[in-house]
Design a protein around this motif. Structure first.
Motif, PDB file in Angstrom:
ATOM      1  N   ILE A 127      15.423   6.858 -13.472  1.00 11.39           N
ATOM      2  CA  ILE A 127      15.048   7.639 -12.293  1.00 11.39           C
ATOM      3  C   ILE A 127      15.898   7.182 -11.115  1.00 11.39           C
ATOM      4  N   ILE A 128      16.509   8.126 -10.428  1.00 13.25           N
ATOM      5  CA  ILE A 128      17.303   7.822  -9.236  1.00 13.25           C
ATOM      6  C   ILE A 128      16.437   8.122  -8.015  1.00 13.25           C
ATOM      7  N   VAL A 129      16.174   7.110  -7.222  1.00 10.53           N
ATOM      8  CA  VAL A 129      15.287   7.238  -6.066  1.00 10.53           C
ATOM      9  C   VAL A 129      16.053   7.847  -4.895  1.00 10.53           C
ATOM     10  N   THR A 130      15.486   8.891  -4.298  1.00  7.46           N
ATOM     11  CA  THR A 130      16.129   9.564  -3.164  1.00  7.46           C
ATOM     12  C   THR A 130      15.357   9.382  -1.865  1.00  7.46           C
ATOM     13  N   MET A 131      14.205   8.726  -1.912  1.00  5.63           N
ATOM     14  CA  MET A 131      13.393   8.550  -0.710  1.00  5.63           C
ATOM     15  C   MET A 131      14.157   7.729   0.335  1.00  5.63           C
ATOM     16  N   PRO A 132      14.140   8.142   1.597  1.00  5.78           N
ATOM     17  CA  PRO A 132      14.832   7.378   2.654  1.00  5.78           C
ATOM     18  C   PRO A 132      14.256   5.970   2.794  1.00  5.78           C
ATOM     19  N   SER A 133      15.091   5.077   3.285  1.00  4.40           N
ATOM     20  CA  SER A 133      14.663   3.683   3.447  1.00  4.40           C
ATOM     21  C   SER A 133      13.479   3.559   4.395  1.00  4.40           C
ATOM     22  N   LYS A 134      13.436   4.394   5.414  1.00  7.20           N
ATOM     23  CA  LYS A 134      12.335   4.303   6.382  1.00  7.20           C
ATOM     24  C   LYS A 134      11.001   4.623   5.719  1.00  7.20           C
ATOM     25  N   ASP A 135      11.012   5.519   4.726  1.00  2.18           N
ATOM     26  CA  ASP A 135       9.770   5.836   4.017  1.00  2.18           C
ATOM     27  C   ASP A 135       9.383   4.724   3.051  1.00  2.18           C
ATOM     28  N   LEU A 136      10.377   4.070   2.450  1.00  3.94           N
ATOM     29  CA  LEU A 136      10.077   2.915   1.607  1.00  3.94           C
ATOM     30  C   LEU A 136       9.490   1.782   2.442  1.00  3.94           C
ATOM     31  N   ARG A 137      10.026   1.603   3.648  1.00  7.19           N
ATOM     32  CA  ARG A 137       9.456   0.590   4.546  1.00  7.19           C
ATOM     33  C   ARG A 137       8.021   0.945   4.934  1.00  7.19           C
ATOM     34  N   LYS A 138       7.757   2.238   5.116  1.00  6.88           N
ATOM     35  CA  LYS A 138       6.400   2.667   5.462  1.00  6.88           C
ATOM     36  C   LYS A 138       5.430   2.377   4.317  1.00  6.88           C
ATOM     37  N   ILE A 139       5.874   2.605   3.084  1.00  9.90           N
ATOM     38  CA  ILE A 139       5.033   2.282   1.931  1.00  9.90           C
ATOM     39  C   ILE A 139       4.706   0.790   1.927  1.00  9.90           C
ATOM     40  N   ALA A 140       5.719  -0.018   2.213  1.00 13.48           N
ATOM     41  CA  ALA A 140       5.498  -1.474   2.260  1.00 13.48           C
ATOM     42  C   ALA A 140       4.513  -1.833   3.355  1.00 13.48           C
ATOM     43  N   ARG A 141       4.663  -1.232   4.526  1.00 10.17           N
ATOM     44  CA  ARG A 141       3.739  -1.527   5.632  1.00 10.17           C
ATOM     45  C   ARG A 141       2.321  -1.091   5.300  1.00 10.17           C
ATOM     46  N   ASP A 142       2.189   0.063   4.639  1.00  9.99           N
ATOM     47  CA  ASP A 142       0.855   0.523   4.245  1.00  9.99           C
ATOM     48  C   ASP A 142       0.201  -0.462   3.280  1.00  9.99           C
ATOM     49  N   ALA A 143       1.004  -0.985   2.347  1.00 11.22           N
ATOM     50  CA  ALA A 143       0.468  -1.956   1.396  1.00 11.22           C
ATOM     51  C   ALA A 143       0.084  -3.263   2.082  1.00 11.22           C
ATOM     52  N   LEU A 144       0.875  -3.660   3.093  1.00 17.78           N
ATOM     53  CA  LEU A 144       0.648  -4.923   3.789  1.00 17.78           C
ATOM     54  C   LEU A 144      -0.422  -4.829   4.872  1.00 17.78           C
ATOM     55  N   LYS A 145      -0.791  -3.618   5.248  1.00 19.62           N
ATOM     56  CA  LYS A 145      -1.753  -3.442   6.323  1.00 19.62           C
ATOM     57  C   LYS A 145      -3.059  -4.169   6.004  1.00 19.62           C
ATOM     58  N   GLY A 146      -3.442  -5.078   6.877  1.00 23.13           N
ATOM     59  CA  GLY A 146      -4.643  -5.869   6.677  1.00 23.13           C
ATOM     60  C   GLY A 146      -4.458  -7.036   5.724  1.00 23.13           C
ATOM     61  N   ASN A 147      -3.255  -7.163   5.138  1.00 20.88           N
ATOM     62  CA  ASN A 147      -2.991  -8.228   4.160  1.00 20.88           C
ATOM     63  C   ASN A 147      -1.725  -9.015   4.481  1.00 20.88           C
ATOM     64  N   TRP A 148      -1.221  -8.856   5.692  1.00 18.52           N
ATOM     65  CA  TRP A 148       0.018  -9.535   6.050  1.00 18.52           C
ATOM     66  C   TRP A 148      -0.090 -11.048   5.850  1.00 18.52           C
ATOM     67  N   MET A 149      -1.170 -11.626   6.336  1.00 18.35           N
ATOM     68  CA  MET A 149      -1.299 -13.074   6.274  1.00 18.35           C
ATOM     69  C   MET A 149      -1.364 -13.567   4.835  1.00 18.35           C
ATOM     70  N   PHE A 150      -2.042 -12.819   3.973  1.00 18.95           N
ATOM     71  CA  PHE A 150      -2.148 -13.207   2.566  1.00 18.95           C
ATOM     72  C   PHE A 150      -0.765 -13.285   1.909  1.00 18.95           C
ATOM     73  N   VAL A 151       0.055 -12.257   2.130  1.00 19.33           N
ATOM     74  CA  VAL A 151       1.386 -12.217   1.514  1.00 19.33           C
ATOM     75  C   VAL A 151       2.319 -13.221   2.176  1.00 19.33           C
ATOM     76  N   ILE A 152       2.218 -13.369   3.486  1.00 15.80           N
ATOM     77  CA  ILE A 152       3.080 -14.332   4.184  1.00 15.80           C
ATOM     78  C   ILE A 152       2.785 -15.753   3.717  1.00 15.80           C
ATOM     79  N   ILE A 153       1.504 -16.087   3.551  1.00 20.15           N
ATOM     80  CA  ILE A 153       1.158 -17.421   3.048  1.00 20.15           C
ATOM     81  C   ILE A 153       1.735 -17.630   1.656  1.00 20.15           C
TER      82      ILE A 153
END
Length: 342
Positions: free
Chosen positions: A5-31
């Motif tokens: 599969i060749i991914v065509t989604m823009p980088s800004k949308d991939l970053r948004k997916i990451a932020r959505d996943a990290l929302k409320g869990n930043w400290m857990f992943v950073i630790i």
């Protein structure tokens, strides 16, 4: 699944997916990222202090980097997929120590060989092999060579996307470097003022290089530890980057779907989407992340796609010849199948 599969989604949308996943869990992943970084780097400072050379630290890095990379990949994949991530996963790679050591050696050797041609081939090679540890997490029974081949297959057509995604974080990385740069400059200025004119021969050196050449013993160790703490902001940015890379990986394997905002075709989390047509993806890309852990099962097809099936030219013969030659030398001694483990 022959056709990647060749991914065509823009980088800004991939970053948004990451932020959505990290929302409320930043400290857990950073630790988790701090624990991973501390295990990978802090012993190096103490080994350099104890042995007054790079031999001990180089050996340590060689031995643990594969297991730690696997553990960090396992932690991030479990977090992103909501399958129960915990800090103990950071150490899970040591259960497959020999195989992961071999995988890391493969990646290091092949990347070094391609770097001999020039910088760009080495960078491309590093990206082509970059998903090998994630693949090994999903398929622990694979050999090191199979994981590398699968990473190469997934990255066909996605190398530039991965590179642009990483490059899109450069502003955050510069911001995160500000504290450590200020502290390094202050330490360097302190050194210059303490030794006076005797340091005239190091004019123009970077602050960190100045610290390395001017301090010895416990003072150098303390300075390194201070700089490590100052770089924790960069570790936090790295957690953000790696979460975005996990999203990209799950798209390449068909687990995560990019779809038109209108939802014109089913958001199936397993089978690959139809081939994109120009303009099909909106700026507000829709994606799904299924809650059922069983939907993440993924068994890669290890058969190399033919020209007819893939519609692409075969792998360059030169690359396969170089890798085959190195494999013959290394495989028997380093990456033998661990039968007792399986």
């Amino acid at each position: 699944m022959n056709q990647n599969i060749i991914v065509t989604m823009p980088s800004k949308d991939l970053r948004k997916i990451a932020r959505d996943a990290l929302k409320g869990n930043w400290m857990f992943v950073i630790i988790g990222s701090i624990i991973y970084t501390a295990i990978a780097e802090l012993p190096i400072y103490f080994l350099n202090f104890a042995f007054s050379s790079d031999f001990g630290s180089s050996l340590y890095t060689l031995l643990v980097s594969g297991a730690l990379s696997f553990g960090y990949a396992s932690f991030l994949l479990s977090f992103f997929r909501k399958t129960g991530a915990d800090y103990g996963q950071l150490f899970s790679g040591f259960e497959r120590f020999a195989k992961l050591l071999g995988l890391m050696l493969y990646i290091s050797i092949f990347t070094a060989l391609w770097s001999l041609l020039f910088i760009i081939p080495g960078v491309i090679a590093s990206y082509r092999y970059s998903k090998a540890f994630m693949i090994m997490v999903d398929n622990p029974s694979l050999s090191a060579r199979e994981a590398l081949n699968e990473s190469k297959r997934l990255m066909r057509g996605n190398v530039m996307k991965n590179f642009c995604l990483d490059l899109s974080f450069i502003g955050w990385q510069f911001l995160a470097l500000i504290p450590s740069s200020i502290i390094a400059s202050l330490l360097g200025a302190s050194i210059v003022s303490s030794v006076g004119g005797a340091m005239g021969d190091v004019a123009g050196m970077g602050a960190e290089a100045l610290i390395q050449t001017s301090l010895t013993g416990s003072k150098l160790l303390i300075s390194e530890l201070v700089l490590f703490v100052a770089n924790l902001g960069l570790v936090a940015v790295s957690a953000y980057i790696q979460t975005a890379n996990v999203a990209l990986y799950d798209m390449m394997t068909g687990r995560l779907k990019e779809a038109p905002a209108s939802g014109e075709w089913p958001l199936d989390p397993v089978s690959p989407p139809p081939a994109p047509t120009p303009g099909i993806f909106s700026q507000e890309a829709v994606y799904t992340r299924p809650e059922n852990p069983e939907e993440y099962n993924y068994i890669p097809d290890m058969k190399e796609p033919t020209k007819q099936a893939q519609g692409e030219t075969a792998e360059p013969a030169k690359e396969e010849a170089v890798e085959a030659e190195v494999i013959e030398i290394v495989e028997a001694e380093i990456v033998g199948e661990d039968k007792t483990e399986e």
